[in-house]
Design an enzyme around this catalytic site. Structure first.
Site, short mmCIF file in Angstrom:
data_model
loop_
_atom_site.label_atom_id
_atom_site.label_comp_id
_atom_site.label_asym_id
_atom_site.label_seq_id
_atom_site.Cartn_x
_atom_site.Cartn_y
_atom_site.Cartn_z
N HIS A 39 0.87 -1.18 0.00
CA HIS A 39 0.00 0.00 0.00
C HIS A 39 0.90 1.22 0.00
O HIS A 39 2.07 1.15 0.37
CB HIS A 39 -0.94 0.02 1.21
CG HIS A 39 -0.23 0.07 2.53
ND1 HIS A 39 0.38 1.21 3.01
CD2 HIS A 39 -0.01 -0.88 3.47
CE1 HIS A 39 0.93 0.96 4.19
NE2 HIS A 39 0.71 -0.31 4.49
N ASP A 161 -1.26 -19.09 13.01
CA ASP A 161 -0.04 -19.56 13.67
C ASP A 161 -0.04 -19.16 15.14
O ASP A 161 -0.07 -17.97 15.48
CB ASP A 161 1.18 -18.96 12.96
CG ASP A 161 2.47 -19.66 13.31
OD1 ASP A 161 2.94 -19.47 14.45
OD2 ASP A 161 2.99 -20.40 12.46
N SER A 176 3.28 -4.82 7.00
CA SER A 176 2.81 -4.52 5.65
C SER A 176 3.91 -4.83 4.64
O SER A 176 5.05 -4.41 4.80
CB SER A 176 2.43 -3.04 5.53
OG SER A 176 1.32 -2.74 6.32
#
Length: 225
Positions: A39, A161, A176
């Protein structure tokens, strides 16, 4: 309009730089360019994409974690391992940041999957939560949006997880750009966390990022020539 003299006045609002922790998603040897974040970098006050004049990427060592909780996104904390830049930024666009590395990274290469190959089900995400060594963690693609309008929110991920959940609470800021791998192929990158459920977040297709990095590669060739 000023109440004192009845005249209209203009003001200037300036932000000259920004810095933060994010993850490099891949390096494409065919273009000599890298892609990261999944992004764009937006201004923290306006929420708008920041224009890029110049920028560098540097190595980071992770030395702390603020766990994500409902309504309060967590984050990775760290410090710049070295002041020397390992790459330069060429573009900051809605699908991520793109640029050139000073040298090719080492490690096994993965093929990138086309978006039609991406399916709901188990995946691995590659991310760093301590030090500077990335690790694989289990996750699940729960939903996929193949529409072009989805931009950087092409899939919904859930972290499964237990180790990652116990240490981070799920997806946190700084993750990110973390690569998403399915059936041995790069299918995308982590982009956003759900504020009300940090175990879930969005991911972008690798195919979408590749289109932008090829454009960055073309820009790089123009600058070199």
């Amino acid at each position: 309009c000023s109440e004192a003299d009845g005249l209209y006045k203009a003001g200037v609002w300036v932000r000259d730089s920004t810095a933060g922790i994010g993850t490099l998603t891949y390096y494409d040897p065919s273009t000599s360019c890298f892609a990261g974040l999944g992004h764009g970098i937006c201004d923290s006050d306006t929420g708008k994409l920041m224009p890029l004049l110049s920028g560098n990427i540097v190595s980071v060592t992770i030395n702390g974690i603020t766990q994500g909780r409902k309504g309060a996104p967590g984050e990775l904390r760290g410090y710049f391992s070295d002041d020397a830049a390992i790459g330069t930024l060429l573009a900051n666009v809605p699908s991520g940041v793109y640029g050139r590395l000073a040298r090719s990274p080492q490690g096994p290469a993965l093929k990138a999957a086309m978006k039609q190959e991406v399916k709901p089900g188990p995946v691995k995400i590659l991310t760093t939560i301590h030090g500077s060594s990335p690790q694989y963690f289990n996750a699940e693609i729960e939903r996929i949006d193949y529409r072009d309008s989805a931009q950087s929110k092409n899939m919904v991920l859930r972290i499964t997880d237990e180790k990652l959940l116990s240490q981070t609470g799920g997806i946190v800021q700084g993750m990110s750009g973390s690569p998403i791998v399915q059936n041995g192929k790069l299918v995308g990158a982590v982009t956003h966390v759900f504020v009300n459920d940090p175990t879930c977040g969005y991911g972008i297709f690798a195919e979408n990022m590749l289109e932008e990095s090829r454009a960055a590669g073309a820009l790089l060739k123009q600058k070199v020539s």
